[in-house]
Design a protein around this motif. Structure first.
Motif, mmCIF file in Angstrom:
data_model
loop_
_atom_site.group_PDB
_atom_site.id
_atom_site.type_symbol
_atom_site.label_atom_id
_atom_site.label_comp_id
_atom_site.label_asym_id
_atom_site.label_seq_id
_atom_site.Cartn_x
_atom_site.Cartn_y
_atom_site.Cartn_z
ATOM 1 N N PRO A 149 -14.256 -23.214 11.221
ATOM 2 C CA PRO A 149 -12.900 -23.507 11.428
ATOM 3 C C PRO A 149 -12.102 -23.229 12.112
ATOM 4 C CG PRO A 149 -13.345 -23.143 8.977
ATOM 5 C CD PRO A 149 -14.596 -22.691 9.955
ATOM 6 N N PRO A 150 -10.968 -23.815 12.760
ATOM 7 C CA PRO A 150 -10.076 -23.120 13.816
ATOM 8 C C PRO A 150 -9.519 -22.061 13.245
ATOM 9 C CG PRO A 150 -9.577 -25.513 13.425
ATOM 10 C CD PRO A 150 -10.661 -25.014 12.626
ATOM 11 N N GLY A 151 -9.172 -21.016 14.254
ATOM 12 C CA GLY A 151 -8.646 -19.778 13.710
ATOM 13 C C GLY A 151 -9.828 -18.650 13.265
ATOM 14 N N MET A 152 -10.762 -19.091 12.913
ATOM 15 C CA MET A 152 -11.867 -18.155 12.481
ATOM 16 C C MET A 152 -12.896 -17.841 13.340
ATOM 17 S SD MET A 152 -11.825 -18.589 8.335
ATOM 18 C CE MET A 152 -13.116 -17.537 8.221
ATOM 19 N N GLY A 153 -13.280 -16.841 13.279
ATOM 20 C CA GLY A 153 -14.307 -16.290 14.430
ATOM 21 C C GLY A 153 -15.767 -16.559 13.939
ATOM 22 N N PRO A 154 -16.675 -16.156 14.828
ATOM 23 C CA PRO A 154 -18.041 -16.445 14.429
ATOM 24 C C PRO A 154 -18.397 -15.657 13.092
ATOM 25 C CG PRO A 154 -17.918 -15.371 16.753
ATOM 26 C CD PRO A 154 -16.423 -15.540 16.035
ATOM 27 N N GLN A 155 -19.409 -16.041 12.318
ATOM 28 C CA GLN A 155 -19.649 -15.395 11.120
ATOM 29 C C GLN A 155 -19.879 -13.814 11.174
ATOM 30 O OE1 GLN A 155 -23.239 -17.349 9.703
ATOM 31 N NE2 GLN A 155 -22.297 -17.834 7.614
ATOM 32 N N GLY A 156 -19.247 -13.163 10.298
ATOM 33 C CA GLY A 156 -19.175 -11.662 10.280
ATOM 34 C C GLY A 156 -17.950 -11.224 10.765
ATOM 35 N N PHE A 157 -16.928 -11.951 11.409
ATOM 36 C CA PHE A 157 -15.830 -11.093 11.720
ATOM 37 C C PHE A 157 -14.698 -11.923 11.200
ATOM 38 C CE2 PHE A 157 -18.530 -11.145 15.555
ATOM 39 C CZ PHE A 157 -18.769 -9.905 16.011
ATOM 40 N N ALA A 158 -13.741 -10.879 11.144
ATOM 41 C CA ALA A 158 -12.698 -11.202 10.008
ATOM 42 C C ALA A 158 -11.416 -12.177 10.989
ATOM 43 C CB ALA A 158 -11.676 -9.918 9.932
ATOM 44 N N PRO A 159 -10.676 -12.983 10.426
ATOM 45 C CA PRO A 159 -9.896 -14.008 11.240
ATOM 46 C C PRO A 159 -8.867 -12.867 11.711
ATOM 47 C CG PRO A 159 -9.632 -14.227 8.595
ATOM 48 C CD PRO A 159 -11.011 -13.322 9.165
ATOM 49 N N PRO A 160 -8.061 -13.409 12.637
ATOM 50 C CA PRO A 160 -6.990 -12.686 13.198
ATOM 51 C C PRO A 160 -5.975 -12.464 12.275
ATOM 52 C CG PRO A 160 -7.205 -14.890 14.262
ATOM 53 C CD PRO A 160 -8.127 -14.761 13.489
ATOM 54 N N GLY A 161 -5.149 -11.239 12.241
ATOM 55 C CA GLY A 161 -4.112 -10.790 11.132
ATOM 56 C C GLY A 161 -4.478 -10.461 10.006
ATOM 57 N N PHE A 162 -6.092 -10.584 9.584
ATOM 58 C CA PHE A 162 -6.674 -9.958 8.421
ATOM 59 C C PHE A 162 -6.785 -8.543 8.519
ATOM 60 C CE2 PHE A 162 -10.211 -8.909 5.584
ATOM 61 C CZ PHE A 162 -9.817 -9.546 4.635
ATOM 62 N N GLN A 163 -6.370 -7.719 7.459
ATOM 63 C CA GLN A 163 -6.415 -6.276 7.149
ATOM 64 C C GLN A 163 -7.254 -6.200 5.946
ATOM 65 O OE1 GLN A 163 -2.642 -4.531 6.776
ATOM 66 N NE2 GLN A 163 -2.057 -4.805 9.015
ATOM 67 N N PRO A 164 -8.260 -5.259 6.280
ATOM 68 C CA PRO A 164 -9.262 -5.099 5.313
ATOM 69 C C PRO A 164 -8.716 -4.045 4.188
ATOM 70 C CG PRO A 164 -10.048 -3.984 7.226
ATOM 71 C CD PRO A 164 -8.851 -4.866 7.535
ATOM 72 N N PRO A 165 -8.897 -4.254 3.097
ATOM 73 C CA PRO A 165 -8.320 -3.486 1.872
ATOM 74 C C PRO A 165 -8.337 -1.955 2.412
ATOM 75 C CG PRO A 165 -10.272 -4.466 1.185
ATOM 76 C CD PRO A 165 -10.081 -4.991 2.678
ATOM 77 N N TYR A 166 -7.636 -1.211 2.045
ATOM 78 C CA TYR A 166 -7.732 0.373 2.148
ATOM 79 C C TYR A 166 -8.615 1.010 1.309
ATOM 80 C CZ TYR A 166 -5.880 5.209 2.372
ATOM 81 O OH TYR A 166 -5.818 6.464 2.650
ATOM 82 N N SER A 167 -9.574 1.899 2.014
ATOM 83 C CA SER A 167 -10.554 2.184 1.325
ATOM 84 C C SER A 167 -10.491 3.832 1.198
ATOM 85 C CB SER A 167 -11.992 1.746 2.149
ATOM 86 O OG SER A 167 -12.121 2.231 3.267
ATOM 87 N N GLY A 168 -9.257 4.250 1.713
ATOM 88 C CA GLY A 168 -9.364 5.737 1.777
ATOM 89 C C GLY A 168 -8.744 6.346 0.428
ATOM 90 N N PRO A 169 -8.408 7.836 0.466
ATOM 91 C CA PRO A 169 -8.009 8.327 -0.963
ATOM 92 C C PRO A 169 -6.658 7.616 -1.331
ATOM 93 C CG PRO A 169 -7.698 10.070 0.885
ATOM 94 C CD PRO A 169 -8.345 8.505 1.751
ATOM 95 N N ARG A 170 -6.326 7.525 -2.490
ATOM 96 C CA ARG A 170 -5.121 6.992 -3.091
ATOM 97 C C ARG A 170 -4.035 8.039 -3.224
ATOM 98 N NH1 ARG A 170 -6.685 2.046 -6.996
ATOM 99 N NH2 ARG A 170 -7.767 1.067 -5.658
ATOM 100 N N PRO A 171 -2.886 7.837 -2.660
ATOM 101 C CA PRO A 171 -1.809 8.648 -3.297
ATOM 102 C C PRO A 171 -1.580 8.833 -4.788
ATOM 103 C CG PRO A 171 -0.960 6.696 -2.459
ATOM 104 C CD PRO A 171 -2.262 6.403 -2.248
ATOM 105 N N PRO A 172 -1.310 10.176 -5.249
ATOM 106 C CA PRO A 172 -1.226 10.272 -6.523
ATOM 107 C C PRO A 172 0.291 9.197 -7.230
ATOM 108 C CG PRO A 172 -0.215 12.161 -5.194
ATOM 109 C CD PRO A 172 -0.910 11.198 -4.264
ATOM 110 N N PRO A 173 0.136 8.879 -8.438
ATOM 111 C CA PRO A 173 1.043 8.154 -9.142
ATOM 112 C C PRO A 173 2.431 8.806 -9.104
ATOM 113 C CG PRO A 173 -0.828 8.550 -10.359
ATOM 114 C CD PRO A 173 -1.241 9.200 -9.405
ATOM 115 N N SER A 174 3.413 8.113 -8.849
ATOM 116 C CA SER A 174 4.612 8.767 -8.992
ATOM 117 C C SER A 174 5.421 8.609 -10.045
ATOM 118 C CB SER A 174 5.510 8.471 -7.762
ATOM 119 O OG SER A 174 5.592 7.090 -7.461
#
Length: 193
Positions: A168-193
């Motif tokens: 569909p329009p706005g989506m790239g070829p298979q396997g690529f994220a659409p523009p403006g899409f941010q993958p979820p953060y997979s690094g260490p989490r900050p401690p709860p405050s």
């Protein structure tokens, strides 16, 4: 009527004739079968003042329609059993032949054993033999997954020279994220405050 079977009956018919004979059978319509039947009818002479004459005619075995019968009366008892048995013996006199069963080549089994064709079902012909165990059937294969082709079939392929469908329009070829899409953060989490 059942009690009058084999009695000699005298019947008056709708056309004025009278019949006499031994009743052999009847039905729900009062149709009668008479054996040794005789017909009696009175004939008026052509000359004036002369008496009507009674004419008798032997008919033998007769079937009378119940619709034509006006009256029935008993003319005599059934024939005696001695006379009937004498007539039967005369009719069924023995001939010169000898009575033998027709085997037609099939051996006769001993008493208590069923004939060969009547011993029961044969294995492989209509059912199991008597000594066979219970019949087991293989389990059917599991049903195919929804949307998957049946077993033994390849997945559908596009016809030759046909390009694969476009995203569909706005989506790239298979396997690529659409523009403006941010993958979820997979690094260490900050401690709860």
């Amino acid at each position: 009527m059942m009690g009058l079977l084999n009695y000699r009956l005298r019947l008056t018919l709708a056309d004025g004739r009278a019949m006499a004979g031994h009743m052999l059978a009847f039905d729900k319509h009062m149709n009668l079968v008479l054996s040794e039947c005789e017909e009696f009818r009175s004939v008026k002479p052509k000359a004036q003042g002369a008496k009507a004459s009674l004419i008798k005619r032997t008919l033998g075995l007769v079937i009378l329609r119940g619709e034509c019968i006006v009256s029935i009366s008993v003319d005599g008892p059934p024939p005696s059993s001695a006379a009937a048995s004498r007539q039967a013996k005369m009719a069924l006199a023995a001939g010169p032949g000898v009575a033998r069963p027709a085997g037609r080549g099939i051996p006769v089994p001993p008493p208590g054993v069923p004939p060969p064709g009547l011993a029961g079902p044969v294995r492989g012909m209509g059912g199991p033999a008597v000594a066979a165990g219970p019949i087991t059937f293989p389990r059917p294969p599991p049903p195919p997954m929804a949307g998957a082709p049946p077993p033994g079939f390849r997945p559908p392929m596009p016809p030759p020279g046909f390009r694969p469908p476009m995203p569909p329009p706005g989506m790239g070829p298979q396997g690529f994220a659409p523009p403006g899409f941010q993958p979820p953060y997979s690094g260490p989490r900050p401690p709860p405050s």
